[in-house]
Each structure stands twice: as C-alpha cells, then as structure tokens.
Design a protein around this motif. Structure first.
Motif, PDB file in Angstrom:
ATOM      1  N   TYR A  23      30.159 -11.663 -13.760  1.00 52.01           N
ATOM      2  CA  TYR A  23      29.144 -12.433 -13.031  1.00 52.01           C
ATOM      3  C   TYR A  23      28.056 -11.532 -12.453  1.00 52.01           C
ATOM      4  O   TYR A  23      26.905 -11.927 -12.355  1.00 52.01           O
ATOM      5  CB  TYR A  23      29.808 -13.277 -11.932  1.00 52.01           C
ATOM      6  CG  TYR A  23      30.719 -14.329 -12.524  1.00 52.01           C
ATOM      7  CD1 TYR A  23      30.171 -15.414 -13.210  1.00 52.01           C
ATOM      8  CD2 TYR A  23      32.095 -14.220 -12.453  1.00 52.01           C
ATOM      9  CE1 TYR A  23      30.996 -16.368 -13.789  1.00 52.01           C
ATOM     10  CE2 TYR A  23      32.930 -15.164 -13.023  1.00 52.01           C
ATOM     11  CZ  TYR A  23      32.372 -16.241 -13.701  1.00 52.01           C
ATOM     12  OH  TYR A  23      33.170 -17.180 -14.286  1.00 52.01           O
ATOM     13  N   GLU A  24      28.454 -10.308 -12.103  1.00 49.89           N
ATOM     14  CA  GLU A  24      27.449  -9.369 -11.584  1.00 49.89           C
ATOM     15  C   GLU A  24      26.381  -9.133 -12.658  1.00 49.89           C
ATOM     16  O   GLU A  24      25.203  -9.015 -12.356  1.00 49.89           O
ATOM     17  CB  GLU A  24      28.097  -8.036 -11.181  1.00 49.89           C
ATOM     18  CG  GLU A  24      29.136  -8.150 -10.065  1.00 49.89           C
ATOM     19  CD  GLU A  24      28.563  -8.582  -8.718  1.00 49.89           C
ATOM     20  OE1 GLU A  24      27.421  -8.207  -8.417  1.00 49.89           O
ATOM     21  OE2 GLU A  24      29.257  -9.329  -7.993  1.00 49.89           O
ATOM     22  N   GLU A 126      35.377 -21.582 -11.062  1.00 51.12           N
ATOM     23  CA  GLU A 126      35.864 -20.419 -11.811  1.00 51.12           C
ATOM     24  C   GLU A 126      35.278 -19.110 -11.249  1.00 51.12           C
ATOM     25  O   GLU A 126      35.951 -18.074 -11.237  1.00 51.12           O
ATOM     26  CB  GLU A 126      35.470 -20.600 -13.280  1.00 51.12           C
ATOM     27  CG  GLU A 126      36.230 -19.700 -14.192  1.00 51.12           C
ATOM     28  CD  GLU A 126      35.769 -19.796 -15.643  1.00 51.12           C
ATOM     29  OE1 GLU A 126      35.392 -20.913 -16.075  1.00 51.12           O
ATOM     30  OE2 GLU A 126      35.779 -18.757 -16.323  1.00 51.12           O
ATOM     31  N   ILE A 127      34.044 -19.198 -10.792  1.00 49.37           N
ATOM     32  CA  ILE A 127      33.407 -17.989 -10.233  1.00 49.37           C
ATOM     33  C   ILE A 127      34.144 -17.562  -8.959  1.00 49.37           C
ATOM     34  O   ILE A 127      34.529 -16.397  -8.801  1.00 49.37           O
ATOM     35  CB  ILE A 127      31.905 -18.252  -9.912  1.00 49.37           C
ATOM     36  CG1 ILE A 127      31.178 -18.759 -11.150  1.00 49.37           C
ATOM     37  CG2 ILE A 127      31.261 -17.002  -9.326  1.00 49.37           C
ATOM     38  CD1 ILE A 127      29.694 -19.088 -10.940  1.00 49.37           C
ATOM     39  N   TYR A 128      34.378 -18.518  -8.067  1.00 47.76           N
ATOM     40  CA  TYR A 128      35.057 -18.177  -6.810  1.00 47.76           C
ATOM     41  C   TYR A 128      36.443 -17.617  -7.103  1.00 47.76           C
ATOM     42  O   TYR A 128      36.871 -16.630  -6.513  1.00 47.76           O
ATOM     43  CB  TYR A 128      35.201 -19.407  -5.899  1.00 47.76           C
ATOM     44  CG  TYR A 128      33.892 -20.120  -5.621  1.00 47.76           C
ATOM     45  CD1 TYR A 128      32.837 -19.456  -4.990  1.00 47.76           C
ATOM     46  CD2 TYR A 128      33.705 -21.456  -5.976  1.00 47.76           C
ATOM     47  CE1 TYR A 128      31.634 -20.113  -4.742  1.00 47.76           C
ATOM     48  CE2 TYR A 128      32.512 -22.111  -5.725  1.00 47.76           C
ATOM     49  CZ  TYR A 128      31.477 -21.436  -5.117  1.00 47.76           C
ATOM     50  OH  TYR A 128      30.296 -22.080  -4.874  1.00 47.76           O
ATOM     51  N   ALA A 241      29.626 -16.458   0.907  1.00 47.92           N
ATOM     52  CA  ALA A 241      29.541 -15.031   0.547  1.00 47.92           C
ATOM     53  C   ALA A 241      29.270 -14.869  -0.956  1.00 47.92           C
ATOM     54  O   ALA A 241      28.373 -14.124  -1.357  1.00 47.92           O
ATOM     55  CB  ALA A 241      30.830 -14.316   0.939  1.00 47.92           C
ATOM     56  N   ILE A 242      30.032 -15.583  -1.759  1.00 47.15           N
ATOM     57  CA  ILE A 242      29.876 -15.429  -3.214  1.00 47.15           C
ATOM     58  C   ILE A 242      28.502 -15.930  -3.672  1.00 47.15           C
ATOM     59  O   ILE A 242      27.769 -15.242  -4.383  1.00 47.15           O
ATOM     60  CB  ILE A 242      30.989 -16.211  -3.971  1.00 47.15           C
ATOM     61  CG1 ILE A 242      32.372 -15.691  -3.576  1.00 47.15           C
ATOM     62  CG2 ILE A 242      30.770 -16.153  -5.475  1.00 47.15           C
ATOM     63  CD1 ILE A 242      32.638 -14.243  -3.896  1.00 47.15           C
ATOM     64  N   ASP A 243      28.143 -17.117  -3.228  1.00 43.02           N
ATOM     65  CA  ASP A 243      26.895 -17.720  -3.719  1.00 43.02           C
ATOM     66  C   ASP A 243      25.673 -16.944  -3.243  1.00 43.02           C
ATOM     67  O   ASP A 243      24.753 -16.675  -4.010  1.00 43.02           O
ATOM     68  CB  ASP A 243      26.782 -19.178  -3.249  1.00 43.02           C
ATOM     69  CG  ASP A 243      27.832 -20.069  -3.893  1.00 43.02           C
ATOM     70  OD1 ASP A 243      28.446 -19.629  -4.871  1.00 43.02           O
ATOM     71  OD2 ASP A 243      28.039 -21.200  -3.408  1.00 43.02           O
ATOM     72  N   ASP A 244      25.643 -16.619  -1.960  1.00 40.51           N
ATOM     73  CA  ASP A 244      24.436 -15.949  -1.472  1.00 40.51           C
ATOM     74  C   ASP A 244      24.321 -14.531  -2.037  1.00 40.51           C
ATOM     75  O   ASP A 244      23.217 -14.005  -2.180  1.00 40.51           O
ATOM     76  CB  ASP A 244      24.378 -15.995   0.060  1.00 40.51           C
ATOM     77  CG  ASP A 244      23.918 -17.372   0.527  1.00 40.51           C
ATOM     78  OD1 ASP A 244      22.907 -17.868  -0.010  1.00 40.51           O
ATOM     79  OD2 ASP A 244      24.590 -17.988   1.379  1.00 40.51           O
ATOM     80  N   HIS A 245      25.466 -13.951  -2.394  1.00 43.34           N
ATOM     81  CA  HIS A 245      25.409 -12.647  -3.079  1.00 43.34           C
ATOM     82  C   HIS A 245      24.882 -12.825  -4.504  1.00 43.34           C
ATOM     83  O   HIS A 245      23.915 -12.176  -4.905  1.00 43.34           O
ATOM     84  CB  HIS A 245      26.801 -12.023  -3.091  1.00 43.34           C
ATOM     85  CG  HIS A 245      26.928 -10.911  -4.084  1.00 43.34           C
ATOM     86  ND1 HIS A 245      26.272  -9.692  -3.928  1.00 43.34           N
ATOM     87  CD2 HIS A 245      27.604 -10.815  -5.268  1.00 43.34           C
ATOM     88  CE1 HIS A 245      26.548  -8.911  -4.972  1.00 43.34           C
ATOM     89  NE2 HIS A 245      27.356  -9.575  -5.790  1.00 43.34           N
ATOM     90  N   LEU A 246      25.507 -13.734  -5.257  1.00 48.49           N
ATOM     91  CA  LEU A 246      25.136 -13.846  -6.675  1.00 48.49           C
ATOM     92  C   LEU A 246      23.744 -14.442  -6.868  1.00 48.49           C
ATOM     93  O   LEU A 246      23.096 -14.207  -7.885  1.00 48.49           O
ATOM     94  CB  LEU A 246      26.176 -14.684  -7.440  1.00 48.49           C
ATOM     95  CG  LEU A 246      27.551 -14.042  -7.620  1.00 48.49           C
ATOM     96  CD1 LEU A 246      28.496 -15.004  -8.340  1.00 48.49           C
ATOM     97  CD2 LEU A 246      27.465 -12.727  -8.399  1.00 48.49           C
TER      98      LEU A 246
END
Ligand code: GLU
Length: 551
Positions: A23-24, A126-128, A241-246
C-alpha cells in the motif's frame, strides 16, 4: 521477528496476504508544491448535514485553497448500524450546494474521484487488516477474547478501588496471551478484537502544538485500545491513522471532541512508523441560551441542521460568508477592504480561529445576507428566488414564473443602483415583501396616517389620477404631487410646512404616502415611482379608484 508472533498473525488474519509495503507503493507521496496543505473531512453518514460539519468543511477547504493544496472527503461508515439511508448524498450534495468544492474523494453522493481511494472505510477492510497483521507480527498488537461481562467486571473493580477505568497495564488481561491460548480460544469459536500493546506510560507527558489551540500537554496513552473490532472493521483511531497516512493528509482539522484522543493517535503514528499530521481542533459553534453560552445542539436547535438555512431561503453564499466571520476573527476587516471579492481569496490563518467557540449570531447572518442580496443583479435574484420557491413555496413559484419579464422588472426595482436597499435577507421574506406587486397576493389596506383626513386623501387621489403619467422620471413624478398640494391646502415643500405648520394640513410628502397606500396598501415601500411604472398605468388607476371608494 518472533516466530510465535508470526504464527499469531497468520492465526488471527489468515486471509491477509499483502504487506504494508504494497500500500505504501500504491499510494505514493503527492506531488504538491512546498507548503501546500492536504486537508479533509471524514463525515459519518449517520445523520444529515450538520452546521458543525459544514463549518469544518469550510475551514478545511479554505486552508487547502489558501495554500494551493487539496481538500478531499472520506466517508467514515464503519458503524453500519447507525448509518442512515441517503446520508452520504445529503452531506456531499449539501457541501456542493454551499459551494464547498471537493477536489477528491466523494465528489457527489455516488461518485468518487482521486488516486488514493477507496474513500469509504467500509471498502478498506483489507488495508487496515494488513497493517494490523504487521503490528501483530512485531508483537505490538494482540487478540483480546474478553467478553463484555469480563470488561464490565474490570471496570467495576477499578471504580471500587478509585482507579482510572480502562484496559491498561495489569488490567489488560490478554496482553501477554500466547499463541497456544489464542488458538484454543479460536478453536472454541470465541470472538476476539485486536488491541494495541501500548508502550506508553501515564507518568510520561506528550506535548503537541495544536494549529488552532496552541501548545497542549497530556499524559501519554497507556491503554491497550481496540484497533480492529470483532467483525474485522477498525475503530476510528486506527482508521484515522491508516487513512490519513496513506492519503497523505498534512492537516487534520476536526472537532475538538477528539482532543482527548490525540495521545492515542500520536502513539499510533509512531508505532506504525508514520509521520504524524499537524492537528488543529475546531471549537464547536456556540449559541446564547438565556445568557449562557452552550454548544448548538442537534436535538434542540433547528439551525443545527443545514437544511434549516435552505428552507428559510438563506442564500448559500451568504451563509458561507457569514461562517467565514465565525471562522476567522480578521475576516470582517478583510471584507470591508474587499467588499466585492470572493471569500476564497481571503488568506486564512488557523491561528485566527476562536479557541473557546464562536457564537452563532442570526442577526449577523441577517446583516451579511441583506448586504450580499442587495448586490445581486435582478436576473440572479430571479434565478435564486425561483429555485428556492420551486422547492419550498410552490404557490409563490407559480406566481413568479407566470410572467418572467414582469417578475424580473419587479425584482429590478431599486436594484442595480449605487445604494441598493438592504431589505431582504432570505427568500422566505420575498413573498410578503413583494406581495402588492402580484394580483394573487395583493391585499389592499387603506390605513391613513393620523394627520391625514379621509376627504383630503380622496380629493388628492381624484386630482392625481388625472395627471399621472408613467413616462415621468422620479423628479417629474414628485413634481406632479407638489403641484396638487397647494390646491388642497398642503405645502409643496417640507421646508415651507416646517416653517409654519399651522398654515397647512400637511406637505407633499404626506400626499405621496397617501398615494403609496392607495397603490400598494403600505406606508413603506421601495421607490414608488418605479413601482407604479412596473405595475403599469391601468393597474395604478384601478387601484387608485378602488382606494377612493374604500378609504
Ligand atoms: N467521523 C469523525 C467525525 O465525524 C471524523 C473526525 C475526523 O475528522 O477525523 O467526528
């Protein structure tokens, strides 16, 4: 990496086969100029567009605009039980209606755009789970099989001992659960959540600089809070955290009810190896209630729902300009210096926001609106008013569209002049305001001022109807009244009357009031000469005759 942790990760999330790296690479850094801010709102479709959401959207939008950045929307729909049908449409379409343009994410109720999606959390499971699996592998997260009753028991015990409640330290029962224990529970079919193994301690302090509220110090988080719920869906904290990072958000500008969660969020970003965003916590819009300041409440206050403003007929641009005065303490000065500029040109600074919560002031909204409505061209008023009436007042709508040229002439009275009148703040005032200009709505009312005798009013009107000419300009129109005045004992000039009031029954101005009442049924109206031209000679004479009969 501990082998048992790897086994645990596969045991808990067997279907996840990707690594965070995937995802990165899928969501690379945005290519934006230095200083450009990426902002967003992340509404939950659990209700209709709320004033607080519109306000937050405006603050985020203008922050992005002021820096050449991006403003996007993301739907936080992880709580399917509380979701309402049409919630997404109502929020996104509402933002569009208020001119809050959306660069990315949900750009309409049904349409998504942008390269960082999906922009809907229910489609990102799936991302989380991929990131959670990695934390489990690293020994930074673990499964918790506690039942609601067990958690309640812990809470009761903490309360009895006068301790802080929560799942932390020695109270975190499954913190050190082994692979074998976890496997046994799973084989029994027990549901589980995944918790963070918090490395924090209550004794330590974290300090962060809030973009709105300034420096804030709080104890570090030591709670093993839930990352993934038993259905595999994340909590707000983890999804944030995940969404605002990605999605590469640079500034998280959100309601200040989230301030107390910042230690959790900063800890999560650190553990995940992400650079935290800058936080800015927006104070709620307040209202005065019996002299005391309180938050606007969804339950008690009709203005909490943005629909209220639409229904009342406040123009969306007026509402936004008003909200800008709430958002930025320096907006009004800027507005005075730039009366005709779009608010989008204003250089917004988060430091100019109220820290304690600005007051919602309907009088000020009215002033801002009257001012802006007065500057609209009659074609624009026609378009906006008919749009509003079509939705909210069908009877008025039918009257307005029956003869568009006539309606536009009505709307042009005292408009497009150097000092237009500032009478109308919202479209639901228009029906009454213009009523006498439409036969269907006109209700005659012949209440003369006390200093005018009926007989004088009638003599004046009798004389006047013989000389009225729609071709007269304003001056000539008034001169006709002045010519009649001395014939019936009135002074032609106010000055004359004031010098020796005992010699006159009144002055020409009083007679123009008589005429106004005869033609419109009112003592106060915009320019009567223009009104009479729009009504047309026949209608004016009919109305004068009717007045002569009934006064
Ligand atoms: N869904 C959250 C809310 O509506 C979003 C908060 C945020 O902007 O991160 O309060």
């Amino acid at each position: 990496m501990n082998n048992n942790n790897s086994l645990m990760a596969d045991l808990l999330l067997p279907d996840i086969d990707k690594l965070p790296q995937f995802y990165e690479e899928l969501y690379p850094a945005r290519n934006l100029p230095e200083g450009a801010r990426v902002t967003r709102i992340a509404p939950s479709p659990t209700g209709y567009l709320h004033l607080g959401t519109l306000f937050a959207a405006l603050v985020n939008r203008i922050t992005a605009t002021s820096t050449g950045g991006i403003f996007y929307t993301r739907i936080e729909d992880t709580d399917k039980k509380r979701e309402i049908e049409g919630g997404i449409e109502d929020i996104i379409d509402g933002l569009n209606r208020f001119g809050i343009s959306i660069d990315e994410g949900f750009v309409s109720g049904t349409e998504e755009s942008g390269k960082y999606g999906p922009y809907q959390q229910s489609r990102r499971a799936e991302i989380y789970q991929t990131y959670v699996k990695e934390l489990i592998r690293q020994g930074l997260a673990y499964p918790c099989f506690c039942t609601a009753e067990e958690l309640e028991q812990v809470r009761n015990e903490q309360e009895a001992q006068k301790l802080r409640t929560g799942y932390y330290g020695k109270w975190a029962k499954h913190r050190d659960i082994s692979y074998t224990e976890a496997k046994a529970f799973i084989d029994e079919g027990k549901p589980f959540v995944i918790r963070l193994k918090s490395p924090g301690s209550e004794e330590n302090k974290i300090v962060f600089e809030d973009a709105v509220k300034g420096k804030i110090e709080m104890p570090e988080n030591d709670e093993d809070f839930v990352l993934l719920k038993s259905d595999g869906i994340p909590t707000y904290h983890f999804a944030h955290a995940i969404d605002d990072h990605l999605m590469h958000t640079t500034h998280v500008l959100r309601g200040d009810e989230w301030i107390s969660s910042v230690p959790k969020h900063i800890q999560l970003f650190k553990i995940l190896g992400f650079k935290p965003p800058k936080y800015g916590h927006i104070s709620p819009i307040m209202k005065l209630d019996n002299g005391a300041k309180r938050k606007i409440s969804k339950r008690k206050d009709p203005e909490a729902a943005v629909h209220f403003f639409a229904e009342q007929g406040y123009d969306s641009e007026c509402v936004i300009n008003y909200l800008m005065t709430v958002a930025a303490s320096d907006f009004e000065d800027w507005r005075r210096a730039n009366p005709d500029a779009s608010y989008k040109e204003f250089k917004f600074n988060l430091k100019k926001m109220s820290v304690s919560g600005a007051l919602f002031d309907e009088n000020k909204l009215t002033d801002v609106s009257k001012n802006m409505v007065s500057k609209l061209k009659s074609d624009e008023v026609y378009a906006k008013l008919t749009d509003w009436a079509k939705e909210f007042d069908k009877e008025f709508y039918d009257i307005l569209i029956k003869n568009p040229d006539y309606t536009k002439a009505v709307l042009a009275i005292d408009r497009d002049v150097p000092k237009p009148r500032k009478d109308i703040a919202r479209w639901n005032e228009a029906k009454d305001y213009f009523a006498y200009l439409f036969d269907e709505l006109y209700i005659p009312c012949y209440e003369l001022p006390e200093n005018i005798q009926k007989a004088d009013a009638i003599s004046f009107l009798e004389e006047y109807k013989n000389v009225y000419s729609p071709d007269d300009d304003r001056q000539a129109w008034f001169d006709r009244i002045k010519e009649i005045a001395p014939k019936i004992g009135f002074a032609a000039e106010t000055k004359q009357y004031k010098a020796s009031p005992e010699e006159f029954k009144g002055h020409a101005g009083d007679l123009s009031t008589v005429l106004r009442i005869a033609v419109t049924g009112r003592r106060n109206t915009p320019d009567l000469c223009s009104i009479m031209q729009v009504l047309g000679k026949d209608e004016c004479i009919n109305r004068i005759n009717a007045a002569i009969k009934s006064i």
